[in-house]
Structure formats: C-alpha cells, structure tokens
Design an enzyme around this catalytic site. Structure first.
Site, mmCIF file in Angstrom:
data_model
loop_
_atom_site.group_PDB
_atom_site.id
_atom_site.type_symbol
_atom_site.label_atom_id
_atom_site.label_comp_id
_atom_site.label_asym_id
_atom_site.label_seq_id
_atom_site.Cartn_x
_atom_site.Cartn_y
_atom_site.Cartn_z
ATOM 1 N N MET A 35 -3.463 -4.564 -3.194
ATOM 2 C CA MET A 35 -4.831 -4.493 -4.046
ATOM 3 C C MET A 35 -3.852 -3.132 -5.207
ATOM 4 S SD MET A 35 -7.728 -5.033 -1.399
ATOM 5 C CE MET A 35 -8.123 -3.136 -1.357
ATOM 6 N N GLY A 36 -2.722 -2.686 -5.762
ATOM 7 C CA GLY A 36 -2.525 -2.245 -7.115
ATOM 8 C C GLY A 36 -2.476 -0.819 -6.950
ATOM 9 N N HIS A 42 3.289 2.180 -1.716
ATOM 10 C CA HIS A 42 3.540 0.775 -1.897
ATOM 11 C C HIS A 42 5.205 0.715 -2.335
ATOM 12 C CE1 HIS A 42 -0.689 1.187 -3.156
ATOM 13 N NE2 HIS A 42 -0.731 0.387 -2.079
ATOM 14 N N GLN A 158 -4.569 -3.117 10.278
ATOM 15 C CA GLN A 158 -5.281 -4.261 9.836
ATOM 16 C C GLN A 158 -4.011 -5.435 10.055
ATOM 17 O OE1 GLN A 158 -5.548 -4.522 5.040
ATOM 18 N NE2 GLN A 158 -3.485 -4.410 4.999
ATOM 19 N N ILE A 181 3.868 6.088 4.628
ATOM 20 C CA ILE A 181 4.552 7.377 3.640
ATOM 21 C C ILE A 181 3.784 8.914 3.122
ATOM 22 C CG2 ILE A 181 5.282 8.020 1.228
ATOM 23 C CD1 ILE A 181 6.945 6.432 3.086
HETATM 24 P P1 AMP Z 1 -3.429 -1.863 -0.240
HETATM 25 O O1 AMP Z 1 -2.419 -1.657 -1.818
HETATM 26 O O2 AMP Z 1 -3.806 -0.647 0.399
HETATM 27 O O3 AMP Z 1 -3.756 -3.132 0.351
HETATM 28 O O4 AMP Z 1 -2.277 -1.356 0.916
HETATM 29 C C1 AMP Z 1 -1.077 -2.258 0.448
HETATM 30 C C2 AMP Z 1 0.775 -2.629 1.563
HETATM 31 O O5 AMP Z 1 0.840 -0.839 1.424
HETATM 32 C C3 AMP Z 1 -0.479 -2.392 2.739
HETATM 33 O O6 AMP Z 1 0.160 -3.432 3.760
HETATM 34 C C4 AMP Z 1 -0.416 -0.302 3.222
HETATM 35 O O7 AMP Z 1 -0.719 -0.625 4.947
HETATM 36 C C5 AMP Z 1 0.230 -0.427 2.536
HETATM 37 N N1 AMP Z 1 0.508 1.186 2.721
HETATM 38 C C6 AMP Z 1 -0.738 1.229 1.879
HETATM 39 N N2 AMP Z 1 -0.618 2.765 1.852
HETATM 40 C C7 AMP Z 1 0.416 3.196 2.481
HETATM 41 C C8 AMP Z 1 1.727 4.262 2.622
HETATM 42 N N3 AMP Z 1 1.555 5.654 2.378
HETATM 43 N N4 AMP Z 1 2.249 4.776 3.020
HETATM 44 C C9 AMP Z 1 3.106 3.254 3.610
HETATM 45 N N5 AMP Z 1 2.215 2.162 3.165
HETATM 46 C C10 AMP Z 1 0.883 2.020 2.778
#
Ligand code: AMP
Length: 285
Positions: A35-36, A42, A158, A181
């Site tokens: 979602m940016g 990411h 999720q 991370i």
């Molecule tokens: P989002 O933009 O929040 O929808 O996240 C996109 C993807 O990045 C999803 O698969 C999240 O689980 C992953 N993601 C977000 N934050 C982290 C993090 N701190 N460590 C690893 N993956 C992440």
C-alpha cells in the site's frame, strides 16, 4: 540476467500486455503487493523476490475495501515519489500503481468463506477488513498471475488468510513468507509509524520488549498465564492501550491451551498508541 530498467504502469491493459510478453518468453514473475509509504520491511520482500524470479513486480495501491474506518483510509500515508525512487534503487522491474476505479470499476461484492480466520484478532476489531484484503489480493493475482508472491510475517493473520485463499481458489501461485524487519530499538517497521508523535515513538519499543519477555516465560508458564501477564503489563502503560494479545497456532488461528510440540505457535497483539493502531507478533516455538 536482463538489464534492469523500471517501468511504471497505471492501467491493467498496459501491464497485462507486458506480462503476457514476458510469459511467452517463459520468464518467472515475483510479485510484492503493497500500500506504499515504503520502508525497509517492504524492501526486504523486494530483495527476496529479485534473485528468485526473472522479473519483480511491485504494486502500490491503498485498497479502500480493507479500511473499515474512513478516517484511517484518509490518514493513510502516501509518498509515491519516494516510493518509486526506492523501488528503482532496489532493482524492481515493474510497478503497478492503479487508481481505485481501475481495480474496482464496480463495487466488489464477492464474499469468501474464510472459515473463521477473519473473525479473530484483527478481524474481531476491524469488521470486514480481511474480506477487503482477499478482494484486492485475488484481483491483483488474477491481473498479474505471478509465479511467487511475497508477504511479510508482520501481518501474520493476513498471511494465513492469503494462504487459505490461494488453496480455496486453487491459484497457481507460491506464497513466500518473509521475516519481520524492525527498527534498531525493536519496533516493527510499519507505514503507520510516521504518524507516531515523539512521546509515542519513544514508548513504542515496549511492544517488542514485552513479546520477547513473554517468549522467555514459555518454559515456566502456560499460554493462559502468559496472556494474563502481558495484559497486566499493558495496564501499567500510560499512553499505550492493548487491543488484544493472543497465542495461536498458525493454521486455524485457534488459541492454544498448552505448548503442543506439533503446532507452530505465534503470539500476536495489537495496540493503540496515540491515535495509531500498531500490530506485531512473535513466533514462539
Ligand atoms: P502494506 O504496505 O502495509 O500493506 O505491506 C505490504 C507488505 O509488506 C505486506 O506483505 C506486509 O506484511 C509487508 N511488511 C510490512 N511491514 C513489514 C515489516 N516490518 N517486515 C516485513 N514485512 C513487512
């Protein structure tokens, strides 16, 4: 290996035309939906995809159907210029950045039987959230038809639901889970972290510390005792409110009563800090 040059697509038509060409050449596609407001969490997914696939595609789409609170959708951070710069620097081949009308030309009313996986934890407090996630991810998978798709363990529930969706819809995509991370002080990276004020940001590493301490107690305490201890510990917190803390297995997301050896056990929580909702989790076995 091909020379990397990043192309940004805003329409399904242009993207799928390019993807069809790559498929004719038998190239594999790794897909990272986001979602940016991109951060190193990411980027870790991108870094995993690049060596495992011929081409890596990242989508940036703030999906309205997964927000049950319109104010939360409104406040969701959007940093498209910085995002594209990061993706280019990290060797991404394709970015899909559609408008809402491109993904949802009509209201998506599809329902999915998530067998209760969407009723607990995040689902209990964010009604309809996971149906929205499944609506968008299933659409993105149909459009992109990736060989592999990369998801963070950060959004553990999720991830479990996406695996369920892929099995239920019989989709030929391999789901790859990537570790959480964290910032140097332990706070799990999240696009929402930039909305924390200085006092809140200072308190936020408490979340990781408590998860670590909880895991250490596993040898001496039952799951219920740990849950009670964590809930008590949060009561002493002044500016942080615990939304839930659960200890579950990784298939049906059922609460565990004992430390059964054949289960993968994960402790999950959500907190409210200032006006910001944060989630985190830790693998316990
Ligand atoms: P989002 O933009 O929040 O929808 O996240 C996109 C993807 O990045 C999803 O698969 C999240 O689980 C992953 N993601 C977000 N934050 C982290 C993090 N701190 N460590 C690893 N993956 C992440």
């Amino acid at each position: 290996m091909h020379k990397r040059q990043m192309t940004v697509y805003t329409t399904i038509e242009a993207l799928t035309k390019h993807l069809a060409e790559l498929r004719r050449q038998h190239k594999s596609i790794g897909f990272v939906p986001t979602m940016g407001a991109l951060h190193d969490g990411h980027i870790s997914l991108v870094n995993r995809s690049i060596p495992e696939n011929d081409f890596t595609l990242v989508s940036i789409f703030v999906n309205p159907t997964q927000f049950n609170d319109p104010a939360d959708l409104e406040k969701y951070p959007r940093t498209p210029e910085e995002d594209l710069k990061k993706l280019r620097e990290n060797g991404v081949d394709m970015v899909f950045m559609p408008e809402v009308g491109e993904i949802y030309p009509e209201t998506d009313r599809r329902q999915f039987d998530l067998e209760g996986l969407d009723q607990v934890m995040e689902g209990a407090t964010r009604k309809g959230h996971f149906i929205g996630v499944v609506r968008v991810v299933s659409r993105l998978f149909h459009i992109c038809e990736p060989d592999r798709a990369y998801f963070g363990q950060k959004d553990f529930q999720q991830l479990v639901i996406i695996r369920h969706m892929v099995a239920m819809l019989d989709m030929p995509v391999e789901i790859i889970a990537c570790p959480i991370i964290r910032e140097a002080d332990g706070l799990a990276m999240s696009s929402r972290n930039i909305r924390l004020g200085p006092a809140e940001r200072k308190e936020a590493p408490f979340i990781y510390r408590i998860l670590q301490e909880a895991r250490l107690k596993k040898d001496k305490m039952s799951p219920q005792q740990i849950k009670d201890w964590v809930r008590q510990s949060f009561k002493k917190q002044k500016i942080m409110e615990l939304v839930y803390f659960e200890i579950v297995e990784d298939k049906g997301l059922k609460s565990v009563e004992s430390w059964e050896e054949d289960l993968n056990i994960v402790a999950c929580l959500a907190v409210k800090l200032g006006g910001v909702r944060l989630i985190d989790n830790m693998i316990f076995d």
